[in-house]
Design a protein around this motif. Structure first.
Motif, PDB file in Angstrom:
ATOM      1  N   ILE A  58       0.840  -1.192   0.000  1.00  0.00           N
ATOM      2  CA  ILE A  58       0.000   0.000   0.000  1.00  0.00           C
ATOM      3  C   ILE A  58       0.876   1.244   0.000  1.00  0.00           C
ATOM      4  O   ILE A  58       1.696   1.441   0.904  1.00  0.00           O
ATOM      5  N   LEU A  59       0.717   2.080  -1.002  1.00  0.00           N
ATOM      6  CA  LEU A  59       1.396   3.374  -1.054  1.00  0.00           C
ATOM      7  C   LEU A  59       0.527   4.400  -0.348  1.00  0.00           C
ATOM      8  O   LEU A  59      -0.702   4.423  -0.560  1.00  0.00           O
ATOM      9  N   ILE A  60       1.140   5.237   0.492  1.00  0.00           N
ATOM     10  CA  ILE A  60       0.400   6.304   1.149  1.00  0.00           C
ATOM     11  C   ILE A  60       1.133   7.627   0.925  1.00  0.00           C
ATOM     12  O   ILE A  60       2.362   7.678   0.909  1.00  0.00           O
ATOM     13  N   GLY A  61       0.369   8.668   0.721  1.00  0.00           N
ATOM     14  CA  GLY A  61       0.930   9.999   0.558  1.00  0.00           C
ATOM     15  C   GLY A  61       0.156  10.977   1.407  1.00  0.00           C
ATOM     16  O   GLY A  61      -1.044  10.821   1.614  1.00  0.00           O
ATOM     17  N   GLY A  62       0.848  11.985   1.912  1.00  0.00           N
ATOM     18  CA  GLY A  62       0.157  12.964   2.733  1.00  0.00           C
ATOM     19  C   GLY A  62       1.108  13.914   3.410  1.00  0.00           C
ATOM     20  O   GLY A  62       2.200  14.202   2.913  1.00  0.00           O
ATOM     21  N   GLN A  63       0.671  14.361   4.565  1.00  0.00           N
ATOM     22  CA  GLN A  63       1.444  15.297   5.362  1.00  0.00           C
ATOM     23  C   GLN A  63       1.902  14.564   6.617  1.00  0.00           C
ATOM     24  O   GLN A  63       1.227  14.561   7.630  1.00  0.00           O
ATOM     25  N   PHE A  64       3.054  13.911   6.525  1.00  0.00           N
ATOM     26  CA  PHE A  64       3.615  13.155   7.642  1.00  0.00           C
ATOM     27  C   PHE A  64       5.121  13.078   7.472  1.00  0.00           C
ATOM     28  O   PHE A  64       5.650  13.290   6.381  1.00  0.00           O
ATOM     29  N   THR A  65       5.804  12.765   8.561  1.00  0.00           N
ATOM     30  CA  THR A  65       7.262  12.671   8.519  1.00  0.00           C
ATOM     31  C   THR A  65       7.792  11.366   9.108  1.00  0.00           C
ATOM     32  O   THR A  65       8.996  11.139   9.111  1.00  0.00           O
ATOM     33  N   SER A  66       6.887  10.522   9.583  1.00  0.00           N
ATOM     34  CA  SER A  66       7.318   9.260  10.179  1.00  0.00           C
ATOM     35  C   SER A  66       6.227   8.209   9.995  1.00  0.00           C
ATOM     36  O   SER A  66       5.034   8.509  10.125  1.00  0.00           O
ATOM     37  N   VAL A  67       6.659   6.992   9.697  1.00  0.00           N
ATOM     38  CA  VAL A  67       5.731   5.857   9.586  1.00  0.00           C
ATOM     39  C   VAL A  67       6.362   4.690  10.326  1.00  0.00           C
ATOM     40  O   VAL A  67       7.477   4.281  10.011  1.00  0.00           O
ATOM     41  N   GLY A  68       5.667   4.192  11.319  1.00  0.00           N
ATOM     42  CA  GLY A  68       6.189   3.074  12.102  1.00  0.00           C
ATOM     43  C   GLY A  68       7.511   3.390  12.781  1.00  0.00           C
ATOM     44  O   GLY A  68       8.335   2.509  12.955  1.00  0.00           O
ATOM     45  N   GLY A  69       7.710   4.651  13.138  1.00  0.00           N
ATOM     46  CA  GLY A  69       8.953   5.062  13.793  1.00  0.00           C
ATOM     47  C   GLY A  69      10.111   5.318  12.845  1.00  0.00           C
ATOM     48  O   GLY A  69      11.194   5.711  13.272  1.00  0.00           O
ATOM     49  N   LEU A  70       9.900   5.091  11.550  1.00  0.00           N
ATOM     50  CA  LEU A  70      10.942   5.339  10.550  1.00  0.00           C
ATOM     51  C   LEU A  70      10.712   6.696   9.892  1.00  0.00           C
ATOM     52  O   LEU A  70       9.569   7.069   9.630  1.00  0.00           O
ATOM     53  N   PRO A  71      11.786   7.427   9.595  1.00  0.00           N
ATOM     54  CA  PRO A  71      11.584   8.696   8.892  1.00  0.00           C
ATOM     55  C   PRO A  71      11.058   8.450   7.481  1.00  0.00           C
ATOM     56  O   PRO A  71      11.682   7.738   6.698  1.00  0.00           O
ATOM     57  N   ARG A  72       9.899   8.996   7.193  1.00  0.00           N
ATOM     58  CA  ARG A  72       9.281   8.900   5.871  1.00  0.00           C
ATOM     59  C   ARG A  72       8.621  10.247   5.597  1.00  0.00           C
ATOM     60  O   ARG A  72       7.631  10.593   6.237  1.00  0.00           O
ATOM     61  N   THR A  73       9.179  11.007   4.652  1.00  0.00           N
ATOM     62  CA  THR A  73       8.682  12.347   4.400  1.00  0.00           C
ATOM     63  C   THR A  73       7.659  12.357   3.275  1.00  0.00           C
ATOM     64  O   THR A  73       8.004  12.332   2.100  1.00  0.00           O
ATOM     65  N   TYR A  74       6.405  12.341   3.672  1.00  0.00           N
ATOM     66  CA  TYR A  74       5.256  12.588   2.806  1.00  0.00           C
ATOM     67  C   TYR A  74       4.878  11.466   1.854  1.00  0.00           C
ATOM     68  O   TYR A  74       3.836  11.539   1.207  1.00  0.00           O
ATOM     69  N   LEU A  75       5.692  10.427   1.738  1.00  0.00           N
ATOM     70  CA  LEU A  75       5.374   9.286   0.879  1.00  0.00           C
ATOM     71  C   LEU A  75       5.979   8.037   1.501  1.00  0.00           C
ATOM     72  O   LEU A  75       7.135   8.048   1.921  1.00  0.00           O
ATOM     73  N   ALA A  76       5.187   6.984   1.587  1.00  0.00           N
ATOM     74  CA  ALA A  76       5.673   5.731   2.187  1.00  0.00           C
ATOM     75  C   ALA A  76       4.942   4.557   1.564  1.00  0.00           C
ATOM     76  O   ALA A  76       3.921   4.716   0.888  1.00  0.00           O
TER      77      ALA A  76
END
Length: 186
Positions: free
Chosen positions: A110-128
């Motif tokens: 699943i690709l996700i995009g938005g306004q975020f800087t972390s996913v599951g504690g990992l740095p992910r800037t706006y796309l994960a």
């Protein structure tokens, strides 16, 4: 005669009591067969129904069915929380995190995009990218300087993203870019 009236009165009472109970039980059974309220605590912005009928939802919520589920959740076809899908814990600056868009890849990721800087504690800037169980895909880590608001998949697996960004993976890309399936810039 008095005994007959007493027995008839009791039978009538029992009949109506059973009718009320059966009506109530039937209503409960029908509600269980349908879609139940997943009790999401904030806005859902995007949904995807997976081929198996399970439902992905993304948005600005933090809890689903009383459980912590930050911005992305998977529900069973009846609306109940899919416990096999981990809380991806999407976070960002100043409680302003949202997942605006998502896409389901053919492999179920699943690709996700938005306004975020972390996913599951990992740095992910706006796309994960999330694995099929909701955990972050550690091999997918593109970097952007501002939010992604839309994304789509091309038939060859490439990813088209749009948003407020001007830099993708260190290269100038103003508001629209195409990535390879691994997250590298096309």
């Amino acid at each position: 005669m008095q005994a007959f009236k007493s027995v008839c009165g009791r039978l009538t009472f029992l009949f109506f009591a059973c009718l009320i109970i059966l009506t109530y039980c039937n209503r409960e059974i029908r509600a269980q067969d349908g879609f139940i309220n997943p009790d999401i605590d904030n806005t859902v912005i995007k949904t995807i129904v997976q081929p198996d009928g399970r439902i992905l939802a993304a948005g600005s919520f933090s809890n689903v069915a009383g459980e912590p589920r930050a911005k992305v959740v998977r529900l069973n076809p009846n609306g109940s929380l899919d416990a096999s899908f981990q809380n991806p814990a999407v976070t960002g600056p100043a409680f302003n995190e949202n997942v605006f868009t998502m896409a389901l890849q053919p492999d179920g990721k699943i690709l996700i995009g938005g306004q975020f800087t972390s996913v599951g504690g990992l740095p992910r800037t706006y796309l994960a990218r999330l694995n099929t169980d909701g955990t972050p895909d550690t091999a997918f880590a593109p970097t952007l300087n501002n939010p992604v608001v839309t994304l789509d998949l091309e038939t060859d697996g490439k990813i088209v993203i749009g948003g407020y960004f001007s830099v993708v993976n260190g290269q100038t890309r103003t508001n629209l870019a195409r990535l390879n399936a691994d997250g590298s810039l096309d």
